[in-house]
Scaffold this motif. Sequence first.
Motif, PDB file in Angstrom:
ATOM      1  N   VAL A 118      -6.806  25.161 -54.220  1.00 20.83           N
ATOM      2  CA  VAL A 118      -6.934  25.726 -55.562  1.00 20.83           C
ATOM      3  C   VAL A 118      -8.351  26.239 -55.801  1.00 20.83           C
ATOM      4  CG1 VAL A 118      -6.755  25.229 -58.046  1.00 20.83           C
ATOM      5  CG2 VAL A 118      -5.121  24.214 -56.445  1.00 20.83           C
ATOM      6  N   TYR A 119      -9.353  25.520 -55.251  1.00 21.15           N
ATOM      7  CA  TYR A 119     -10.752  25.881 -55.453  1.00 21.15           C
ATOM      8  C   TYR A 119     -11.443  26.063 -54.094  1.00 21.15           C
ATOM      9  CZ  TYR A 119      -9.714  24.060 -60.101  1.00 21.15           C
ATOM     10  OH  TYR A 119      -9.156  23.826 -61.330  1.00 21.15           O
ATOM     11  N   PRO A 120     -11.208  27.184 -53.427  1.00 22.02           N
ATOM     12  CA  PRO A 120     -11.819  27.405 -52.107  1.00 22.02           C
ATOM     13  C   PRO A 120     -13.278  27.826 -52.223  1.00 22.02           C
ATOM     14  CG  PRO A 120     -10.506  29.312 -52.731  1.00 22.02           C
ATOM     15  CD  PRO A 120     -10.324  28.289 -53.831  1.00 22.02           C
ATOM     16  N   GLN A 121     -14.100  26.903 -52.715  1.00 16.78           N
ATOM     17  CA  GLN A 121     -15.520  27.177 -52.921  1.00 16.78           C
ATOM     18  C   GLN A 121     -16.353  26.133 -52.193  1.00 16.78           C
ATOM     19  OE1 GLN A 121     -16.390  27.450 -57.177  1.00 16.78           O
ATOM     20  NE2 GLN A 121     -14.255  27.975 -57.572  1.00 16.78           N
ATOM     21  N   SER A 122     -17.582  26.480 -51.856  1.00 13.61           N
ATOM     22  CA  SER A 122     -18.495  25.502 -51.275  1.00 13.61           C
ATOM     23  C   SER A 122     -18.782  24.416 -52.297  1.00 13.61           C
ATOM     24  CB  SER A 122     -19.812  26.179 -50.862  1.00 13.61           C
ATOM     25  OG  SER A 122     -19.601  27.073 -49.800  1.00 13.61           O
ATOM     26  N   GLY A 123     -18.797  23.164 -51.845  1.00 15.30           N
ATOM     27  CA  GLY A 123     -19.146  22.068 -52.741  1.00 15.30           C
ATOM     28  C   GLY A 123     -18.154  20.924 -52.763  1.00 15.30           C
ATOM     29  N   GLY A 124     -16.898  21.157 -52.349  1.00 16.45           N
ATOM     30  CA  GLY A 124     -15.937  20.060 -52.292  1.00 16.45           C
ATOM     31  C   GLY A 124     -15.692  19.413 -53.646  1.00 16.45           C
ATOM     32  N   THR A 125     -15.732  18.080 -53.692  1.00 16.88           N
ATOM     33  CA  THR A 125     -15.402  17.349 -54.909  1.00 16.88           C
ATOM     34  C   THR A 125     -16.400  17.608 -56.025  1.00 16.88           C
ATOM     35  OG1 THR A 125     -14.338  15.639 -53.583  1.00 16.88           O
ATOM     36  CG2 THR A 125     -14.879  15.042 -55.825  1.00 16.88           C
ATOM     37  N   TYR A 126     -17.584  18.066 -55.701  1.00 14.01           N
ATOM     38  CA  TYR A 126     -18.503  18.488 -56.751  1.00 14.01           C
ATOM     39  C   TYR A 126     -17.850  19.578 -57.608  1.00 14.01           C
ATOM     40  CZ  TYR A 126     -22.163  21.240 -58.931  1.00 14.01           C
ATOM     41  OH  TYR A 126     -22.900  21.954 -59.828  1.00 14.01           O
ATOM     42  N   VAL A 127     -17.176  20.511 -56.964  1.00 17.86           N
ATOM     43  CA  VAL A 127     -16.486  21.581 -57.683  1.00 17.86           C
ATOM     44  C   VAL A 127     -15.228  21.042 -58.358  1.00 17.86           C
ATOM     45  CG1 VAL A 127     -15.269  23.791 -57.428  1.00 17.86           C
ATOM     46  CG2 VAL A 127     -17.391  23.371 -56.176  1.00 17.86           C
ATOM     47  N   LEU A 183     -12.391  17.413 -64.364  1.00 19.72           N
ATOM     48  CA  LEU A 183     -12.762  16.245 -65.175  1.00 19.72           C
ATOM     49  C   LEU A 183     -13.944  16.499 -66.107  1.00 19.72           C
ATOM     50  CD1 LEU A 183     -12.552  13.525 -62.361  1.00 19.72           C
ATOM     51  CD2 LEU A 183     -10.757  14.187 -63.969  1.00 19.72           C
ATOM     52  N   GLY A 184     -14.755  17.500 -65.797  1.00 22.48           N
ATOM     53  CA  GLY A 184     -15.919  17.795 -66.632  1.00 22.48           C
ATOM     54  C   GLY A 184     -17.187  17.843 -65.806  1.00 22.48           C
ATOM     55  N   PRO A 185     -18.239  18.463 -66.356  1.00 26.98           N
ATOM     56  CA  PRO A 185     -19.482  18.674 -65.594  1.00 26.98           C
ATOM     57  C   PRO A 185     -20.114  17.387 -65.081  1.00 26.98           C
ATOM     58  CG  PRO A 185     -19.463  20.023 -67.568  1.00 26.98           C
ATOM     59  CD  PRO A 185     -18.288  19.112 -67.674  1.00 26.98           C
ATOM     60  N   PHE A 186     -20.086  16.308 -65.884  1.00 23.75           N
ATOM     61  CA  PHE A 186     -20.756  15.078 -65.453  1.00 23.75           C
ATOM     62  C   PHE A 186     -20.111  14.513 -64.203  1.00 23.75           C
ATOM     63  CE2 PHE A 186     -20.765  10.407 -65.436  1.00 23.75           C
ATOM     64  CZ  PHE A 186     -22.117  10.197 -65.205  1.00 23.75           C
ATOM     65  N   TRP A 187     -18.770  14.490 -64.166  1.00 28.69           N
ATOM     66  CA  TRP A 187     -18.094  13.886 -63.014  1.00 28.69           C
ATOM     67  C   TRP A 187     -18.277  14.731 -61.764  1.00 28.69           C
ATOM     68  CZ3 TRP A 187     -17.068   9.067 -63.386  1.00 28.69           C
ATOM     69  CH2 TRP A 187     -16.818   8.510 -64.637  1.00 28.69           C
ATOM     70  N   GLY A 188     -18.335  16.056 -61.933  1.00 29.75           N
ATOM     71  CA  GLY A 188     -18.646  16.899 -60.791  1.00 29.75           C
ATOM     72  C   GLY A 188     -20.048  16.636 -60.270  1.00 29.75           C
ATOM     73  N   ASN A 206      -9.736  11.944 -56.024  1.00 28.79           N
ATOM     74  CA  ASN A 206      -8.374  11.517 -56.352  1.00 28.79           C
ATOM     75  C   ASN A 206      -8.090  11.628 -57.847  1.00 28.79           C
ATOM     76  OD1 ASN A 206      -6.923  10.492 -53.876  1.00 28.79           O
ATOM     77  ND2 ASN A 206      -8.838   9.366 -53.665  1.00 28.79           N
ATOM     78  N   ALA A 207      -9.067  11.272 -58.678  1.00 27.28           N
ATOM     79  CA  ALA A 207      -8.892  11.426 -60.123  1.00 27.28           C
ATOM     80  C   ALA A 207      -8.700  12.895 -60.483  1.00 27.28           C
ATOM     81  CB  ALA A 207     -10.106  10.858 -60.861  1.00 27.28           C
ATOM     82  N   SER A 208      -9.401  13.789 -59.772  1.00 22.86           N
ATOM     83  CA  SER A 208      -9.246  15.228 -60.010  1.00 22.86           C
ATOM     84  C   SER A 208      -7.865  15.704 -59.581  1.00 22.86           C
ATOM     85  CB  SER A 208     -10.325  16.001 -59.250  1.00 22.86           C
ATOM     86  OG  SER A 208     -11.627  15.610 -59.650  1.00 22.86           O
ATOM     87  N   ALA A 209      -7.376  15.214 -58.442  1.00 18.64           N
ATOM     88  CA  ALA A 209      -6.058  15.625 -57.942  1.00 18.64           C
ATOM     89  C   ALA A 209      -4.942  15.189 -58.886  1.00 18.64           C
ATOM     90  CB  ALA A 209      -5.831  15.056 -56.547  1.00 18.64           C
ATOM     91  N   TRP A 210      -5.136  14.068 -59.584  1.00 20.05           N
ATOM     92  CA  TRP A 210      -4.141  13.587 -60.535  1.00 20.05           C
ATOM     93  C   TRP A 210      -3.868  14.631 -61.624  1.00 20.05           C
ATOM     94  CZ3 TRP A 210      -0.692   9.769 -61.502  1.00 20.05           C
ATOM     95  CH2 TRP A 210      -0.289   9.589 -62.822  1.00 20.05           C
ATOM     96  N   THR A 211      -4.866  15.453 -61.972  1.00 26.94           N
ATOM     97  CA  THR A 211      -4.737  16.412 -63.064  1.00 26.94           C
ATOM     98  C   THR A 211      -4.092  17.725 -62.638  1.00 26.94           C
ATOM     99  OG1 THR A 211      -6.910  17.463 -62.733  1.00 26.94           O
ATOM    100  CG2 THR A 211      -6.857  15.444 -64.045  1.00 26.94           C
ATOM    101  N   LEU A 212      -3.835  17.924 -61.334  1.00 28.32           N
ATOM    102  CA  LEU A 212      -3.214  19.164 -60.883  1.00 28.32           C
ATOM    103  C   LEU A 212      -1.795  19.307 -61.432  1.00 28.32           C
ATOM    104  CD1 LEU A 212      -4.306  19.243 -57.126  1.00 28.32           C
ATOM    105  CD2 LEU A 212      -5.100  20.790 -58.936  1.00 28.32           C
ATOM    106  N   ARG A 213      -1.403  20.523 -61.739  1.00 28.90           N
ATOM    107  CA  ARG A 213      -0.039  20.814 -62.197  1.00 28.90           C
ATOM    108  C   ARG A 213       0.875  21.068 -60.993  1.00 28.90           C
ATOM    109  NH1 ARG A 213      -3.125  24.506 -64.982  1.00 28.90           N
ATOM    110  NH2 ARG A 213      -2.116  26.171 -63.774  1.00 28.90           N
TER     111      ARG A 213
END
Length: 394
Positions: free
Chosen positions: A51-60, A66-71, A338-345
């Motif tokens: 979904v997010y093919p960008q450099s940075g992995g879970t940071y992105v 989840l929001g800027p802080f969690w990234g 994993n918390a980020s993946a939970w929010t995927l549709r």
Amino acid sequence: MVGLGAMVGAGVFAAFGPAAGAAGSGLLVGLGVAAVVAFCNATSSARLAAVYPQSGGTYVYGRERLGPFWGYLAGWAFVVGKSASCAAMALTVGSYLWPEYKNVVAVVAVVALTGLNYCGIQKAAWLTRVVVAFVLVLLAIVVAVSLASGSAEFARLGIGADAGPGGILRAAGLLFFAFAGYARIATLGEEVKDPRRTIPRAVPIALTITLITYAAVAVALLALLGPTRLAASPDPLAEAVRVAGVPGLAPVVRVGAAIAALGSLLALILGVSRTTFAMARDRHLPTALAAIHPRYQVPHHAELAVGAVVAVVAATTDLRGAIGFSSFGVLLYYAIANASAWTLRPDEGRPPRMVPVVGLVGCVVLAFALPWTAVVAGSVVLAVGALVYRLRTG
């Protein structure tokens, strides 16, 4: 190949001893637990990377879902934890090649591989292919020699009274250090052809090959050495071929361990520098680190900065302490994934619901099951990162 280079590396030569010390004859159970958590993390990461093919992995992923802080916290945990892992890989090279000057050799290795990465990922990927092929062949020889030896006793594979739940979880946390290489695939999203198709395929393939390899090595070492001797050995694979009656292979194993560590270090520097680049691009780190080299098209300032930090750490740190510290940071990084993946549709390729749940809970449990020194040090560093974020953003 980049993912395999990060996973089938120094971990297989260095992680089984500490894990056997923690779990005893429960080492194989710990390996299984680590593999389950790694599978969940890999699945969540692969779906997010598509979904997010960008450099940075879970940071992105954390920032977007989840929001800027969690990234930011995920990026901080990754950069700090994997910088320690880079130092551990470099020290493994020094320990096997020239133990009396292991720190000097470690620094030289960091400088050399930083220069290689500076010239572009394609050259690094070709070198990784060579390293992975060599290490897999060497491990196959060690496993075959060990299992064919008359000294191998498969009764040693049984779980005995020395395998308590706490020790098994601690071993799983330490072994997770060797499984986390699939993050290198996700962090290279902007440099992969057709990332939406390639990344979800590459992650499970790399993880499956690694798990089969690690399970075979673990069975061979336990059957030949037993948990007590395995835990006490500083070079268990070289010890295994000596016990198996083929001492001439021991120098080859030492050279193989150094080559494997170099392969891991190459991929690790690659991944850490890309996350550093992504955080600098978003102004969470100095913006100078977001510069792209006009000829090689790599984040060269981030490459040099990461190389410098790792060289300093490698000159001053301890190998086993670095493994625990790295595992703590990376496990919390994947907890956020994993918390980020939970929010995927569903239309975004959401994984089965149990996958991110098991991954999130498993990461937190394994992180806090690690040796207390790693937990305390890791918690302090993450708290400092969170404080810096709050102060900077008000």
